[in-house]
Design a protein around this motif. Structure first.
Motif, PDB file in Angstrom:
ATOM      1  N   ASP A   1      20.505  -7.557  -6.142  1.00  0.00           N
ATOM      2  CA  ASP A   1      21.219  -8.308  -6.997  1.00  0.00           C
ATOM      3  C   ASP A   1      22.090  -9.347  -6.320  1.00  0.00           C
ATOM      4  OD1 ASP A   1      23.678  -7.132  -6.213  1.00  0.00           O
ATOM      5  OD2 ASP A   1      23.673  -5.864  -7.849  1.00  0.00           O
ATOM      6  N   PRO A   2      22.915 -10.385  -7.090  1.00  0.00           N
ATOM      7  CA  PRO A   2      23.487 -11.360  -6.156  1.00  0.00           C
ATOM      8  C   PRO A   2      24.460 -10.798  -5.034  1.00  0.00           C
ATOM      9  CG  PRO A   2      23.346 -12.039  -8.263  1.00  0.00           C
ATOM     10  CD  PRO A   2      22.681 -10.579  -8.131  1.00  0.00           C
ATOM     11  N   GLU A   3      24.935  -9.897  -5.241  1.00  0.00           N
ATOM     12  CA  GLU A   3      25.898  -9.125  -4.246  1.00  0.00           C
ATOM     13  C   GLU A   3      24.992  -8.048  -3.119  1.00  0.00           C
ATOM     14  OE1 GLU A   3      29.849  -7.689  -5.019  1.00  0.00           O
ATOM     15  OE2 GLU A   3      30.011  -9.629  -6.439  1.00  0.00           O
ATOM     16  N   GLY A   4      23.999  -7.947  -3.150  1.00  0.00           N
ATOM     17  CA  GLY A   4      22.913  -7.131  -2.194  1.00  0.00           C
ATOM     18  C   GLY A   4      22.722  -5.931  -2.664  1.00  0.00           C
ATOM     19  N   ASN A   5      23.102  -5.358  -3.971  1.00  0.00           N
ATOM     20  CA  ASN A   5      22.662  -4.111  -4.446  1.00  0.00           C
ATOM     21  C   ASN A   5      21.318  -3.912  -4.678  1.00  0.00           C
ATOM     22  OD1 ASN A   5      25.670  -3.040  -4.283  1.00  0.00           O
ATOM     23  ND2 ASN A   5      25.485  -4.548  -6.055  1.00  0.00           N
ATOM     24  N   GLU A   6      20.788  -3.023  -4.130  1.00  0.00           N
ATOM     25  CA  GLU A   6      19.268  -2.828  -4.090  1.00  0.00           C
ATOM     26  C   GLU A   6      18.982  -2.182  -5.632  1.00  0.00           C
ATOM     27  OE1 GLU A   6      20.481  -1.477  -1.282  1.00  0.00           O
ATOM     28  OE2 GLU A   6      19.967  -2.833   0.209  1.00  0.00           O
ATOM     29  N   PHE A   7      17.609  -2.701  -6.095  1.00  0.00           N
ATOM     30  CA  PHE A   7      17.108  -1.858  -7.280  1.00  0.00           C
ATOM     31  C   PHE A   7      15.758  -2.129  -7.359  1.00  0.00           C
ATOM     32  CE2 PHE A   7      18.151  -6.197  -8.540  1.00  0.00           C
ATOM     33  CZ  PHE A   7      17.187  -6.740  -9.410  1.00  0.00           C
ATOM     34  N   CYS A   8      15.068  -1.093  -7.846  1.00  0.00           N
ATOM     35  CA  CYS A   8      13.442  -1.072  -7.671  1.00  0.00           C
ATOM     36  C   CYS A   8      12.958  -1.715  -9.075  1.00  0.00           C
ATOM     37  CB  CYS A   8      12.930   0.199  -7.569  1.00  0.00           C
ATOM     38  SG  CYS A   8      13.355   0.996  -5.755  1.00  0.00           S
ATOM     39  N   VAL A   9      11.809  -2.513  -9.083  1.00  0.00           N
ATOM     40  CA  VAL A   9      11.402  -2.952 -10.268  1.00  0.00           C
ATOM     41  C   VAL A   9      10.040  -2.781 -10.412  1.00  0.00           C
ATOM     42  CG1 VAL A   9      10.721  -5.323 -11.186  1.00  0.00           C
ATOM     43  CG2 VAL A   9      12.873  -5.117  -9.949  1.00  0.00           C
ATOM     44  N   PHE A  10       9.566  -2.000 -11.559  1.00  0.00           N
ATOM     45  CA  PHE A  10       8.361  -1.377 -11.881  1.00  0.00           C
ATOM     46  C   PHE A  10       7.680  -2.528 -12.879  1.00  0.00           C
ATOM     47  CE2 PHE A  10      10.778   1.905 -10.166  1.00  0.00           C
ATOM     48  CZ  PHE A  10       9.690   2.880  -9.474  1.00  0.00           C
ATOM     49  N   ALA A  11       6.500  -2.809 -12.662  1.00  0.00           N
ATOM     50  CA  ALA A  11       5.685  -3.968 -13.843  1.00  0.00           C
ATOM     51  C   ALA A  11       5.806  -3.093 -14.926  1.00  0.00           C
ATOM     52  CB  ALA A  11       4.320  -4.053 -13.148  1.00  0.00           C
ATOM     53  N   PRO A  12       5.878  -3.812 -16.224  1.00  0.00           N
ATOM     54  CA  PRO A  12       5.737  -3.274 -17.553  1.00  0.00           C
ATOM     55  C   PRO A  12       4.225  -2.643 -17.722  1.00  0.00           C
ATOM     56  CG  PRO A  12       6.733  -5.504 -17.527  1.00  0.00           C
ATOM     57  CD  PRO A  12       6.276  -5.183 -16.225  1.00  0.00           C
ATOM     58  N   GLU A  13       4.036  -1.735 -18.149  1.00  0.00           N
ATOM     59  CA  GLU A  13       2.820  -0.918 -18.488  1.00  0.00           C
ATOM     60  C   GLU A  13       2.186  -1.791 -19.763  1.00  0.00           C
ATOM     61  OE1 GLU A  13       2.942   3.184 -18.785  1.00  0.00           O
ATOM     62  OE2 GLU A  13       3.885   3.133 -16.970  1.00  0.00           O
TER      63      GLU A  13
ATOM     64  N   ASP B   1       0.819  -1.294   0.039  1.00  0.00           N
ATOM     65  CA  ASP B   1       0.039   0.071  -0.032  1.00  0.00           C
ATOM     66  C   ASP B   1       0.738   1.330   0.236  1.00  0.00           C
ATOM     67  OD1 ASP B   1      -2.281  -1.491   0.117  1.00  0.00           O
ATOM     68  OD2 ASP B   1      -2.478  -1.582   2.303  1.00  0.00           O
ATOM     69  N   ASP B   2       2.117   1.207   0.444  1.00  0.00           N
ATOM     70  CA  ASP B   2       2.846   2.438   0.543  1.00  0.00           C
ATOM     71  C   ASP B   2       3.926   2.704  -0.709  1.00  0.00           C
ATOM     72  OD1 ASP B   2       2.243   3.307   3.053  1.00  0.00           O
ATOM     73  OD2 ASP B   2       3.483   1.634   3.948  1.00  0.00           O
ATOM     74  N   ILE B   3       4.112   1.551  -1.540  1.00  0.00           N
ATOM     75  CA  ILE B   3       5.089   1.658  -2.694  1.00  0.00           C
ATOM     76  C   ILE B   3       4.235   0.860  -3.719  1.00  0.00           C
ATOM     77  CG2 ILE B   3       7.088   1.943  -1.463  1.00  0.00           C
ATOM     78  CD1 ILE B   3       7.890  -0.963  -1.840  1.00  0.00           C
ATOM     79  N   ARG B   4       4.525   1.123  -5.173  1.00  0.00           N
ATOM     80  CA  ARG B   4       3.845   0.743  -6.213  1.00  0.00           C
ATOM     81  C   ARG B   4       4.976  -0.137  -6.958  1.00  0.00           C
ATOM     82  NH1 ARG B   4       2.134   5.904  -6.244  1.00  0.00           N
ATOM     83  NH2 ARG B   4       3.275   6.311  -7.872  1.00  0.00           N
ATOM     84  N   TRP B   5       5.974  -0.649  -6.381  1.00  0.00           N
ATOM     85  CA  TRP B   5       7.083  -1.402  -7.331  1.00  0.00           C
ATOM     86  C   TRP B   5       7.596  -2.207  -6.120  1.00  0.00           C
ATOM     87  CZ3 TRP B   5       7.059   3.824  -5.708  1.00  0.00           C
ATOM     88  CH2 TRP B   5       7.803   4.171  -4.580  1.00  0.00           C
ATOM     89  N   ASP B   6       8.565  -3.243  -6.504  1.00  0.00           N
ATOM     90  CA  ASP B   6       8.867  -4.104  -5.808  1.00  0.00           C
ATOM     91  C   ASP B   6      10.519  -3.543  -5.449  1.00  0.00           C
ATOM     92  OD1 ASP B   6       7.031  -6.340  -5.390  1.00  0.00           O
ATOM     93  OD2 ASP B   6       7.593  -6.511  -7.778  1.00  0.00           O
ATOM     94  N   ILE B   7      11.040  -3.897  -4.437  1.00  0.00           N
ATOM     95  CA  ILE B   7      12.480  -3.660  -4.385  1.00  0.00           C
ATOM     96  C   ILE B   7      13.467  -5.007  -4.191  1.00  0.00           C
ATOM     97  CG2 ILE B   7      14.349  -2.756  -2.617  1.00  0.00           C
ATOM     98  CD1 ILE B   7      12.150  -0.646  -1.546  1.00  0.00           C
ATOM     99  N   LEU B   8      14.257  -5.263  -5.021  1.00  0.00           N
ATOM    100  CA  LEU B   8      15.012  -6.469  -5.089  1.00  0.00           C
ATOM    101  C   LEU B   8      16.702  -6.117  -4.775  1.00  0.00           C
ATOM    102  CD1 LEU B   8      12.327  -7.397  -6.632  1.00  0.00           C
ATOM    103  CD2 LEU B   8      13.761  -8.726  -8.082  1.00  0.00           C
TER     104      LEU B   8
END
Length: 115
Positions: free
Chosen positions: A103-115, A94-101
């Motif tokens: 990478d294999p070394e722990g660097n975070e990145f945000c993933v937005f669903a394709p429109e 409910d607070d964010i409209r994306w996922d936070i993942l």
């Protein structure tokens, strides 16, 4: 103008493996100049269509220990990224409209669903 954007840089303990992972994840390729570099040098990866920024994978010895202050945002399929070896940090809610993942070394990145 004081400065202009040039490239992105990402630190990695195994910069060779992480360069390959990001190439698989976002469809980048090793930049042509990567073949001329010693394997201990940073690895540049590039968008083959020439639209995205050049990303450098820089070798470092220290492990990642805290949350990234800067990160990549990508449009993509969460399940496919997880299958490649990313880990879930925080799911869309409910607070964010994306996922936070991460990478294999722990660097975070945000993933937005394709429109």
């Amino acid at each position: 103008m004081t400065a202009r954007f040039k490239d992105l840089a990402l630190d990695a303990n195994d910069h060779q493996a992480l360069a390959d992972w990001w190439c698989s994840a976002i469809g980048y390729v090793r930049h042509a100049s990567a073949a001329e570099r010693p394997p201990t040098d940073p690895i540049p990866i590039a968008d083959p269509a020439g639209k995205g920024p050049l990303i450098w994978l820089n070798p470092v010895t220290e492990p990642k220990t805290v949350k990234n202050r800067m990160h990549l945002d990508v449009v993509g399929d969460r399940a496919e990224l997880l299958a490649l070896g990313a880990t879930m940090v925080r799911e869309e809610d409910d607070d964010i409209r994306w996922d936070i993942l991460a990478d294999p070394e722990g660097n975070e990145f945000c993933v937005f669903a394709p429109e």
